[in-house]
Design a protein around this motif. Sequence first.
Motif, PDB file in Angstrom:
ATOM      1  N   MET A 134       0.765  -1.175   0.032  1.00  0.00           N
ATOM      2  CA  MET A 134       0.068  -0.010   0.048  1.00  0.00           C
ATOM      3  C   MET A 134       0.720   1.366  -0.116  1.00  0.00           C
ATOM      4  SD  MET A 134      -2.699   1.321   2.805  1.00  0.00           S
ATOM      5  CE  MET A 134      -3.505  -0.249   2.901  1.00  0.00           C
ATOM      6  N   SER A 135       0.760   2.214  -0.765  1.00  0.00           N
ATOM      7  CA  SER A 135       1.673   3.287  -0.976  1.00  0.00           C
ATOM      8  C   SER A 135       0.685   4.611  -0.689  1.00  0.00           C
ATOM      9  CB  SER A 135       1.988   3.580  -2.586  1.00  0.00           C
ATOM     10  OG  SER A 135       2.673   2.408  -2.959  1.00  0.00           O
ATOM     11  N   LYS A 136       1.490   5.682  -0.333  1.00  0.00           N
ATOM     12  CA  LYS A 136       0.687   6.983  -0.268  1.00  0.00           C
ATOM     13  C   LYS A 136       0.513   7.496  -1.234  1.00  0.00           C
ATOM     14  CE  LYS A 136       1.499  11.192   2.318  1.00  0.00           C
ATOM     15  NZ  LYS A 136       2.387  12.285   3.020  1.00  0.00           N
ATOM     16  N   LEU A 137      -0.817   8.137  -1.390  1.00  0.00           N
ATOM     17  CA  LEU A 137      -1.385   8.820  -2.537  1.00  0.00           C
ATOM     18  C   LEU A 137      -0.204  10.130  -2.815  1.00  0.00           C
ATOM     19  CD1 LEU A 137      -4.906   9.712  -2.231  1.00  0.00           C
ATOM     20  CD2 LEU A 137      -3.914   8.782  -4.079  1.00  0.00           C
ATOM     21  N   VAL A 138       0.005  10.183  -4.293  1.00  0.00           N
ATOM     22  CA  VAL A 138       0.888  11.006  -4.591  1.00  0.00           C
ATOM     23  C   VAL A 138       0.314  12.594  -4.710  1.00  0.00           C
ATOM     24  CG1 VAL A 138       2.487   9.397  -5.838  1.00  0.00           C
ATOM     25  CG2 VAL A 138       0.759  10.728  -7.046  1.00  0.00           C
ATOM     26  N   GLY A 139       0.932  13.534  -4.740  1.00  0.00           N
ATOM     27  CA  GLY A 139       0.366  14.916  -4.830  1.00  0.00           C
ATOM     28  C   GLY A 139       0.274  15.306  -3.441  1.00  0.00           C
ATOM     29  N   THR A 140      -0.463  16.457  -3.442  1.00  0.00           N
ATOM     30  CA  THR A 140      -0.889  16.940  -1.859  1.00  0.00           C
ATOM     31  C   THR A 140      -2.311  17.747  -1.973  1.00  0.00           C
ATOM     32  OG1 THR A 140      -0.348  18.675  -0.289  1.00  0.00           O
ATOM     33  CG2 THR A 140       0.201  19.183  -2.674  1.00  0.00           C
ATOM     34  N   ALA A 141      -2.968  17.372  -0.858  1.00  0.00           N
ATOM     35  CA  ALA A 141      -4.418  17.787  -0.633  1.00  0.00           C
ATOM     36  C   ALA A 141      -4.209  19.387   0.015  1.00  0.00           C
ATOM     37  CB  ALA A 141      -5.087  16.844   0.317  1.00  0.00           C
ATOM     38  N   GLY A 142      -3.062  19.775   0.394  1.00  0.00           N
ATOM     39  CA  GLY A 142      -2.979  21.122   0.774  1.00  0.00           C
ATOM     40  C   GLY A 142      -3.797  21.355   2.049  1.00  0.00           C
ATOM     41  N   VAL A 143      -4.010  22.625   2.521  1.00  0.00           N
ATOM     42  CA  VAL A 143      -4.697  23.036   3.681  1.00  0.00           C
ATOM     43  C   VAL A 143      -6.101  23.625   3.302  1.00  0.00           C
ATOM     44  CG1 VAL A 143      -2.497  23.525   4.885  1.00  0.00           C
ATOM     45  CG2 VAL A 143      -3.926  25.417   3.771  1.00  0.00           C
ATOM     46  N   SER A 144      -6.878  23.267   4.411  1.00  0.00           N
ATOM     47  CA  SER A 144      -8.257  23.799   3.858  1.00  0.00           C
ATOM     48  C   SER A 144      -8.406  25.285   3.501  1.00  0.00           C
ATOM     49  CB  SER A 144      -9.121  23.806   5.523  1.00  0.00           C
ATOM     50  OG  SER A 144     -10.309  24.121   5.219  1.00  0.00           O
ATOM     51  N   VAL A 145      -9.318  25.447   2.603  1.00  0.00           N
ATOM     52  CA  VAL A 145      -9.531  26.842   2.012  1.00  0.00           C
ATOM     53  C   VAL A 145      -8.357  27.237   0.880  1.00  0.00           C
ATOM     54  CG1 VAL A 145     -10.366  29.151   2.086  1.00  0.00           C
ATOM     55  CG2 VAL A 145     -11.242  27.278   3.820  1.00  0.00           C
ATOM     56  N   LEU A 146      -7.223  27.386   1.801  1.00  0.00           N
ATOM     57  CA  LEU A 146      -5.938  28.135   1.002  1.00  0.00           C
ATOM     58  C   LEU A 146      -5.608  27.068  -0.271  1.00  0.00           C
ATOM     59  CD1 LEU A 146      -4.080  29.872   3.750  1.00  0.00           C
ATOM     60  CD2 LEU A 146      -5.734  30.994   2.178  1.00  0.00           C
ATOM     61  N   GLY A 147      -5.562  25.650   0.176  1.00  0.00           N
ATOM     62  CA  GLY A 147      -4.999  24.579  -0.924  1.00  0.00           C
ATOM     63  C   GLY A 147      -6.172  24.298  -1.645  1.00  0.00           C
ATOM     64  N   ASP A 148      -7.436  25.098  -1.693  1.00  0.00           N
ATOM     65  CA  ASP A 148      -8.347  24.325  -2.728  1.00  0.00           C
ATOM     66  C   ASP A 148      -7.895  24.666  -4.287  1.00  0.00           C
ATOM     67  OD1 ASP A 148     -11.117  23.108  -2.838  1.00  0.00           O
ATOM     68  OD2 ASP A 148     -11.417  25.012  -3.981  1.00  0.00           O
ATOM     69  N   LYS A 149      -8.109  23.644  -4.944  1.00  0.00           N
ATOM     70  CA  LYS A 149      -7.803  23.515  -6.682  1.00  0.00           C
ATOM     71  C   LYS A 149      -9.020  23.874  -7.362  1.00  0.00           C
ATOM     72  CE  LYS A 149      -3.431  23.727  -5.629  1.00  0.00           C
ATOM     73  NZ  LYS A 149      -2.722  25.052  -5.835  1.00  0.00           N
ATOM     74  N   SER A 150     -10.500  24.058  -6.795  1.00  0.00           N
ATOM     75  CA  SER A 150     -11.496  23.999  -7.191  1.00  0.00           C
ATOM     76  C   SER A 150     -11.574  24.786  -8.640  1.00  0.00           C
ATOM     77  CB  SER A 150     -12.788  24.121  -6.578  1.00  0.00           C
ATOM     78  OG  SER A 150     -12.803  23.158  -5.616  1.00  0.00           O
ATOM     79  N   LEU A 151     -11.092  26.075  -8.343  1.00  0.00           N
ATOM     80  CA  LEU A 151     -11.087  27.136  -9.466  1.00  0.00           C
ATOM     81  C   LEU A 151     -10.244  26.613 -10.480  1.00  0.00           C
ATOM     82  CD1 LEU A 151     -12.241  29.950 -10.485  1.00  0.00           C
ATOM     83  CD2 LEU A 151     -10.160  31.045  -9.413  1.00  0.00           C
ATOM     84  N   GLU A 152      -9.137  26.198 -10.347  1.00  0.00           N
ATOM     85  CA  GLU A 152      -8.217  25.699 -11.351  1.00  0.00           C
ATOM     86  C   GLU A 152      -8.520  24.364 -12.201  1.00  0.00           C
ATOM     87  OE1 GLU A 152      -3.665  23.830 -11.885  1.00  0.00           O
ATOM     88  OE2 GLU A 152      -4.344  24.528  -9.978  1.00  0.00           O
ATOM     89  N   PHE A 153      -9.234  23.602 -11.367  1.00  0.00           N
ATOM     90  CA  PHE A 153     -10.083  22.489 -12.010  1.00  0.00           C
ATOM     91  C   PHE A 153     -11.075  22.680 -12.687  1.00  0.00           C
ATOM     92  CE2 PHE A 153     -13.061  18.994 -11.584  1.00  0.00           C
ATOM     93  CZ  PHE A 153     -12.386  17.965 -12.315  1.00  0.00           C
ATOM     94  N   TYR A 154     -11.996  23.318 -12.425  1.00  0.00           N
ATOM     95  CA  TYR A 154     -13.389  23.767 -13.184  1.00  0.00           C
ATOM     96  C   TYR A 154     -12.787  24.641 -14.394  1.00  0.00           C
ATOM     97  CZ  TYR A 154     -16.147  20.980  -9.975  1.00  0.00           C
ATOM     98  OH  TYR A 154     -16.493  20.006  -9.261  1.00  0.00           O
ATOM     99  N   ARG A 155     -11.874  25.265 -14.376  1.00  0.00           N
ATOM    100  CA  ARG A 155     -11.305  26.210 -15.415  1.00  0.00           C
ATOM    101  C   ARG A 155     -11.057  25.329 -16.683  1.00  0.00           C
ATOM    102  NH1 ARG A 155      -7.573  29.156 -13.072  1.00  0.00           N
ATOM    103  NH2 ARG A 155      -8.833  30.813 -12.440  1.00  0.00           N
ATOM    104  N   ASP A 156     -10.225  24.270 -16.280  1.00  0.00           N
ATOM    105  CA  ASP A 156      -9.854  23.405 -17.261  1.00  0.00           C
ATOM    106  C   ASP A 156      -9.693  21.897 -16.847  1.00  0.00           C
ATOM    107  OD1 ASP A 156      -8.704  22.121 -19.518  1.00  0.00           O
ATOM    108  OD2 ASP A 156      -7.392  23.839 -20.125  1.00  0.00           O
ATOM    109  N   PRO A 157     -10.380  21.007 -16.631  1.00  0.00           N
ATOM    110  CA  PRO A 157     -10.356  19.825 -16.244  1.00  0.00           C
ATOM    111  C   PRO A 157      -9.295  18.946 -16.710  1.00  0.00           C
ATOM    112  CG  PRO A 157     -12.682  20.342 -16.293  1.00  0.00           C
ATOM    113  CD  PRO A 157     -11.930  21.261 -17.127  1.00  0.00           C
TER     114      PRO A 157
END
Length: 364
Positions: free
Chosen positions: A1-24
Motif C-alpha cells: 500500500m502506497s501513499k497517494l502522490v500529490g498534496t491535498a494542501g490546507v483547508s480553503v487556501l489549498g483548494d484547487k476547485s477554480l483551477e480544476f473547473y477552469r480546465d479539467p
Amino acid sequence: MSKLVGTAGVSVLGDKSLEFYRDPVAFCQQRIEKHGTRIFQSRLLNKPTSFVCSVEGMKELLCEKSSVFLKDPTDVMHNMYGDNIVTANGEEACLLRLSLTNLFTGKCLASGSDLINSVSERCLKDLSATGEPVSVYPLFKRLGTELVLGLFLNVNPDETPELFQDITALCTLHWHGIISTPVSVKVPLWSSGFCTALEAKDKLMDIIKDKLECQRQGFVGYLCDLPLPDASCASQHLLLFISALIPKALASLLTSFTLVLSGAGKKEIRNHARADPDYLYYVLLEIQRLWPPFIGGRRIANQDTTLGGFHIPKGYAAMYISHAIHRDPEVFHQPEDFLPERWGGSPCLFCLCLLSGHQMEKAV
C-alpha cells in the motif's frame, strides 16, 4: 500500500476547485505527467480528493468497491434533483435500476419511436439543404429538449407551445444551480443563482406532479405503474429525465459527431457509416470515448481503503475523470487517435459500460 502522490494542501487556501473547473483536462494531464501515475490527490470543493484517471481505478471505484465509495448526500446534484437513481447508493440504487430498466425496453421503448422520428425530421430536415454555415450545437440542444419533453412528459411544442417554452426556461434556470455556488440567498430585487435554481425546481415539480395526476398515457403512465419505493419517486425521476442534462449531453455528442465526420477528407468514413450499422456504432462509441459530455463523478470513502494500491483515508473524496480514463494507454492503443475500428474486435464489457452507462451517471 502506497501513499497517494500529490498534496491535498490546507483547508480553503489549498483548494484547487477554480483551477480544476477552469480546465479539467489540463488540470489532470499536468498532474499525470508530473507524478507519473493516473491516480493522485489534490483538494477539490475544499475536500481532500483522489483523482482517478485510469480504467482499472474506475473499475475498482465503481464496481469492486461500490459499497465503500458512496455518493455524497450533500452534493449539489442531490440539492437540485432530490432522491433518484443518480443520488442513490447500494441496494436502493440496484432496485431503482431494475425498476427503471423496464421503461427503456419492449412496449414502452417502441411507443416512443414515432415521436423520435417525427421530432428528428422536423428539427433536422433543413440542415443538409442550407448552403450557409450553421451553428449545430443549439440546433441539437433544441432537438434534445423536444425529445425529452415529448417522450417523458407528453409535451409537444406544436400542441402546447406556451407550456413547452415555460418548461424549457425553467429547465435552464434549474441547470444554473449545478454550475453556481451552492448558496441560497434572496434579498429584495436580487436572488443568488442557486436560490433561483431551487425556485425553478419547485415550479418544475408542480408541473410534473400535475402531469402524473392527470395523464396515464405514454412514459408518464408506464412510470406510474412501476413498483417504486415511495410516492415522490416518480416525480423526482421525471425531474431528472426532463432536465437540461440530457439535451446538453446529446447536443455535445452530436456536435462532436458532426465535426468528426464533416469535410471532404471524411467522405470514406461517412459512406462506411451509412452502409454498415456496426461501423456506425463503432463511430459513436469512439466519439463517446474521445469527447465524453460530462466530467465524471464523485464519491466519498466511508472507511479506510485503497485505490490502485494507494491508501485512501476514510472521508476522502474520489473523483473519476471520464476524459482521462477514456485515454488510458493501458487499455486504448493510440488513445488520442480517432479509430472506430478499435471497437470491431472484442471490446471488453467494462469499456462498453464505461462509455454507455457511467457517462450519464453524474454531471459535475
